[in-house]
Motif scaffolding. Structure first.
Motif, PDB file in Angstrom:
ATOM      1  N   ASN A  11     -45.963  -0.089  21.098  1.00  0.00           N
ATOM      2  CA  ASN A  11     -45.142   0.522  22.150  1.00  0.00           C
ATOM      3  C   ASN A  11     -44.472   1.800  21.668  1.00  0.00           C
ATOM      4  O   ASN A  11     -44.301   2.755  22.410  1.00  0.00           O
ATOM      5  CB  ASN A  11     -44.070  -0.478  22.600  1.00  0.00           C
ATOM      6  N   ALA A  12     -44.100   1.801  20.356  1.00  0.00           N
ATOM      7  CA  ALA A  12     -43.430   2.979  19.823  1.00  0.00           C
ATOM      8  C   ALA A  12     -44.409   4.126  19.574  1.00  0.00           C
ATOM      9  O   ALA A  12     -44.027   5.290  19.629  1.00  0.00           O
ATOM     10  CB  ALA A  12     -42.716   2.620  18.516  1.00  0.00           C
ATOM     11  N   VAL A  23     -46.377   8.436  25.481  1.00  0.00           N
ATOM     12  CA  VAL A  23     -45.561   8.303  26.685  1.00  0.00           C
ATOM     13  C   VAL A  23     -45.144   9.704  27.107  1.00  0.00           C
ATOM     14  O   VAL A  23     -44.517  10.425  26.323  1.00  0.00           O
ATOM     15  CB  VAL A  23     -44.314   7.425  26.425  1.00  0.00           C
ATOM     16  N   GLU A  62     -42.738   9.401  32.253  1.00  0.00           N
ATOM     17  CA  GLU A  62     -42.388   8.023  31.920  1.00  0.00           C
ATOM     18  C   GLU A  62     -41.006   7.946  31.271  1.00  0.00           C
ATOM     19  O   GLU A  62     -40.247   6.999  31.512  1.00  0.00           O
ATOM     20  CB  GLU A  62     -43.444   7.443  30.982  1.00  0.00           C
ATOM     21  N   ARG A  63     -40.662   8.936  30.479  1.00  0.00           N
ATOM     22  CA  ARG A  63     -39.351   8.920  29.833  1.00  0.00           C
ATOM     23  C   ARG A  63     -38.237   9.162  30.848  1.00  0.00           C
ATOM     24  O   ARG A  63     -37.181   8.532  30.774  1.00  0.00           O
ATOM     25  CB  ARG A  63     -39.292   9.963  28.711  1.00  0.00           C
ATOM     26  N   HIS A  85     -37.068   6.154  32.695  1.00  0.00           N
ATOM     27  CA  HIS A  85     -36.143   5.268  31.992  1.00  0.00           C
ATOM     28  C   HIS A  85     -34.823   5.942  31.655  1.00  0.00           C
ATOM     29  O   HIS A  85     -34.090   5.482  30.768  1.00  0.00           O
ATOM     30  CB  HIS A  85     -36.816   4.728  30.730  1.00  0.00           C
ATOM     31  N   LYS A 125     -37.206   7.613  19.787  1.00  0.00           N
ATOM     32  CA  LYS A 125     -37.748   6.738  20.833  1.00  0.00           C
ATOM     33  C   LYS A 125     -37.034   5.388  20.909  1.00  0.00           C
ATOM     34  O   LYS A 125     -37.607   4.401  21.337  1.00  0.00           O
ATOM     35  CB  LYS A 125     -39.248   6.510  20.629  1.00  0.00           C
ATOM     36  N   ARG A 126     -35.759   5.372  20.519  1.00  0.00           N
ATOM     37  CA  ARG A 126     -34.984   4.141  20.648  1.00  0.00           C
ATOM     38  C   ARG A 126     -34.465   3.956  22.069  1.00  0.00           C
ATOM     39  O   ARG A 126     -34.282   2.826  22.523  1.00  0.00           O
ATOM     40  CB  ARG A 126     -33.825   4.150  19.657  1.00  0.00           C
ATOM     41  N   TRP A 140     -37.208   4.974  26.728  1.00  0.00           N
ATOM     42  CA  TRP A 140     -38.534   4.554  26.308  1.00  0.00           C
ATOM     43  C   TRP A 140     -38.836   3.202  26.966  1.00  0.00           C
ATOM     44  O   TRP A 140     -37.924   2.393  27.143  1.00  0.00           O
ATOM     45  CB  TRP A 140     -38.589   4.417  24.785  1.00  0.00           C
ATOM     46  N   ARG A 200     -36.824  -0.440  26.478  1.00  0.00           N
ATOM     47  CA  ARG A 200     -35.721  -0.306  25.541  1.00  0.00           C
ATOM     48  C   ARG A 200     -34.417   0.144  26.199  1.00  0.00           C
ATOM     49  O   ARG A 200     -33.460   0.454  25.492  1.00  0.00           O
ATOM     50  CB  ARG A 200     -36.100   0.686  24.436  1.00  0.00           C
ATOM     51  N   LYS A 219     -35.067  -2.525  31.372  1.00  0.00           N
ATOM     52  CA  LYS A 219     -36.243  -3.119  30.736  1.00  0.00           C
ATOM     53  C   LYS A 219     -36.729  -4.396  31.416  1.00  0.00           C
ATOM     54  O   LYS A 219     -37.891  -4.763  31.273  1.00  0.00           O
ATOM     55  CB  LYS A 219     -35.951  -3.386  29.271  1.00  0.00           C
TER      56      LYS A 219
END
Length: 414
Positions: A42-43, A47, A51-52, A55, A401-402, A405, A408, A412
């Protein structure tokens, strides 16, 4: 013979139990390894920006709450130096730009992912953070007052009138928001009860800050307008404080029964501190802004002095309670520091403690205590340092990317 049979049976049961434990341990280990592999995938998978942005949750506005709060505490700090006003103005302008940027990105999220965007208003972890958008606006109004009127010395009628109009608009919207957010949460039919989190305080906060803003702007308003602002501010502050009292009781019980939250989420434990702190600011500021020769106070000349004395001692009464909440949160954070990763709840290190710092300064001014004022100055320095830490950690979390994402953020589970 029966003893031998029993021994054999016990040995078989024991061997079977050990076999089952081994299978369970292997299964658990496999699940952990799978989860770690999936998290790694996933990390590392690509992306895109779309997509970012999907979130970018409402919790991001805790950043603008805290940055605007930093500007306010710099405006209120008692021991000043040349250039501090300019630094405050720069932070104020930066916060306006940041707020507009986040608002634009949130509008983009609505356009590109409308279903995901509107679902956030019913989704428990994210929905309560919608109030942080309105709280950011309250802070911006407070900054306009501090740097445009109180410190800026600009007694322009148009600016004072603009702030008054914005106050009444915010008063109406913040109350409507607190009603609809709590109603939506009460009205829903959950599959399982939602765990109590400090985010529950935020809709009540959005209305409560109306009283705090009233205390900041009232003294510069004409007497006829000042009275209505003081009265409404007192009502809103009382509403927010009583809502907070309910949730403080629930939250303390939750902590007693379930223990401390995950270390990443412990900074949010500072949120209840602001409920008492901002009430202190509101009561003292509103009492000081009373027009002694107008309306009720013209016919009751001793009322203003009485209310100012009451506001001061109620403020002292509440300060020690705020300190208790602060101490519990601080000990919880210190106990989990080494295991604490960045989440947007880190901004709770700043905003509630802005209120605690300004409340301390206000008490020092009223008591004419240089010692308390120096404590307020030391707290101001701590707020500045923790804001810098949060800002650097927030930028780093986006880059690594914490946050922002898939899987996260507060959305989620949607």
């Amino acid at each position: 013979m029966p003893s031998s049979v029993d021994d054999n049976r016990n040995r078989a049961v024991r061997d079977g139990s050990q076999s089952n434990d081994s299978v369970r341990d292997a299964s658990t280990s496999g699940h952990i390894q799978d989860a770690e592999r999936n998290d790694g995938k996933n990390a590392n998978h690509r992306v895109g920006l779309r997509e970012r942005i999907k979130h970018l949750t409402w919790a991001w506005f805790t950043c603008t709450m805290s940055t605007g709060g930093l500007a306010i505490v710099l405006a209120e700090t008692p021991h000043r130096f040349e250039g501090l006003y300019t630094i405050g103005v720069i932070i104020f302008i930066f916060n306006v730009v940041l707020f507009l940027l986040l608002s634009s990105l949130m509008a983009t999220r609505m356009i590109i992912e409308p279903q995901h965007f509107f679902k956030a208003f019913w989704h428990h972890p994210e929905s309560f953070f919608f109030a942080s958008f309105w709280l950011s606006i309250a802070v911006l109004i407070g900054n306009m007052q501090e740097y445009g009127v109180t410190l800026g010395g600009h007694q322009r009628t148009w600016l004072i009138s603009t702030i008054r109009v914005l106050y009444w608009m915010y008063a109406g919207v913040s109350l409507a928001n607190s009603i609809q957010q709590y109603w939506m949460f009460i009205h829903r039919r959950p599959a399982k009860p939602a765990l109590m989190t400090p985010a529950w305080f935020l809709p009540g906060y959005s209305a409560m800050l109306t009283g705090t803003i009233a205390s900041m702007i009232a003294s510069s308003q004409p007497p006829a307008n000042r009275m209505s602002i003081i009265v409404s501010g007192c009502a809103y502050q009382g509403f927010g404080w009583l809502i907070s009292c309910v949730f403080i009781a629930i939250y303390v019980i939750h902590l007693m029964e379930n223990g401390l939250p995950n270390p990443d989420l412990r900074p949010a434990m500072f949120i209840p501190v602001g409920s008492a702190a901002f009430t202190i600011i509101a009561l003292i500021g509103q009492a000081k802004a009373i027009p002694r020769d107008y309306g009720y106070f013209a016919s009751h000349p001793t009322a203003a002095d009485t209310l100012q004395t009451m506001a001061l001692f109620v403020g002292i009464f509440l300060w020690i309670f705020a300190f208790w909440l602060f101490s519990i949160a601080l000990l919880a954070v210190l106990g989990g520091t080494l295991r604490m990763g960045f989440t947007l709840s880190w901004w709770a290190f700043v905003f509630p403690n802005v209120g605690f710092t300004v409340a301390t300064i206000e008490l020092g001014k009223e008591l004419e205590s240089e010692g308390i004022l120096w404590v307020g100055t030391a707290m101001t320095i701590c707020v500045v340092l923790i804001w810098l830490i949060c800002a650097v950690a927030c930028v780093k979390a986006v880059v690594t990317k914490r946050i922002m994402w898939p899987g996260r953020d507060e959305d989620k589970d949607m």
